[in-house]
Enzyme design. Sequence first.
Site, PDB file in Angstrom:
ATOM      1  N   GLU A  51      -6.962   0.333   6.417  1.00  0.00           N
ATOM      2  CA  GLU A  51      -8.143  -0.455   5.930  1.00  0.00           C
ATOM      3  C   GLU A  51      -8.768  -1.265   6.893  1.00  0.00           C
ATOM      4  OE1 GLU A  51      -5.601   0.706   2.470  1.00  0.00           O
ATOM      5  OE2 GLU A  51      -5.249  -0.017   4.413  1.00  0.00           O
ATOM      6  N   GLU A  79      -0.469   3.345  -0.768  1.00  0.00           N
ATOM      7  CA  GLU A  79      -0.330   2.451  -1.680  1.00  0.00           C
ATOM      8  C   GLU A  79       0.257   3.058  -3.238  1.00  0.00           C
ATOM      9  OE1 GLU A  79      -3.555  -1.025  -1.105  1.00  0.00           O
ATOM     10  OE2 GLU A  79      -4.318   0.807  -1.396  1.00  0.00           O
TER      11      GLU A  79
END
Length: 263
Positions: A137, A117
């Site tokens: 995730e 990210e």
Amino acid sequence: MQNSVLIEIKNRVALLTLNRPEKLNALNYLTNDRLLELLDQIENNDDIGAVILTGAGDRAFSAGGDIHEFTASIKEGVDVAVREFCKRGQTMTARLESYPKPILAAVNGIAFGGGCEITEAVHLAVASDQAEFAKPEINIGIPPTFGGTQRLPRLAGRKRALELLLTGDRFSAQRAYELGLVNKVVPHDKLLPAAFELAERILRHSPLAASRIISAVTRGINTTIEEGLLIEREQFARMAATQDVLEGLDAWIARRAPIYQGA
């Protein structure tokens, strides 16, 4: 906290190094806060024109959020988890994305979760051919929390992003390049030189113009074309009132190299 992110300044470039190699440079709360603190300091330092962000050691850029730490926050309840983990991470990546000075990631190893990210959020990225990426995730039952569900589809397209988000599969530096996540892939031992070379190519130009371009792109990319053109016009108007514009024009007419304030 002071050692969780290291800073070295070289030729108007600040090299920031995530420094938890024993934890694969996982982003615990102290690291996140220290990174924001250093970015604040750099923004106010006119002697620094660009930032390179990398990871300590040869294994990882960043393995993402510190799972042990945010597990404890989740167990304290939703409000605590959102405040301490999610909002903190989103604040950090938003700061990187909208930062007024060019930020380049030098991805030296694994960039999973929050590390990926960060790569999505920064303005430019160079990856080692040994780098590896993932959106893992889903493997622990959560969606990305530092902006990954929003920035990756904008970079790679909805279907390609969803494949990575829904499978958690790892992907190579070359695939990251194909998806638009990084600008180039270089041999591992050439990573920092390539990142500094790219930064130096940017620093030849007006730092004010670079800031205006970053602002126009960051603000305009999520708007309509009409709104984006208004933002572009606004940034031009802000730039047209500066000495850098006159210097750039005079230098071009005189066929000489411009000398910009702060350059």
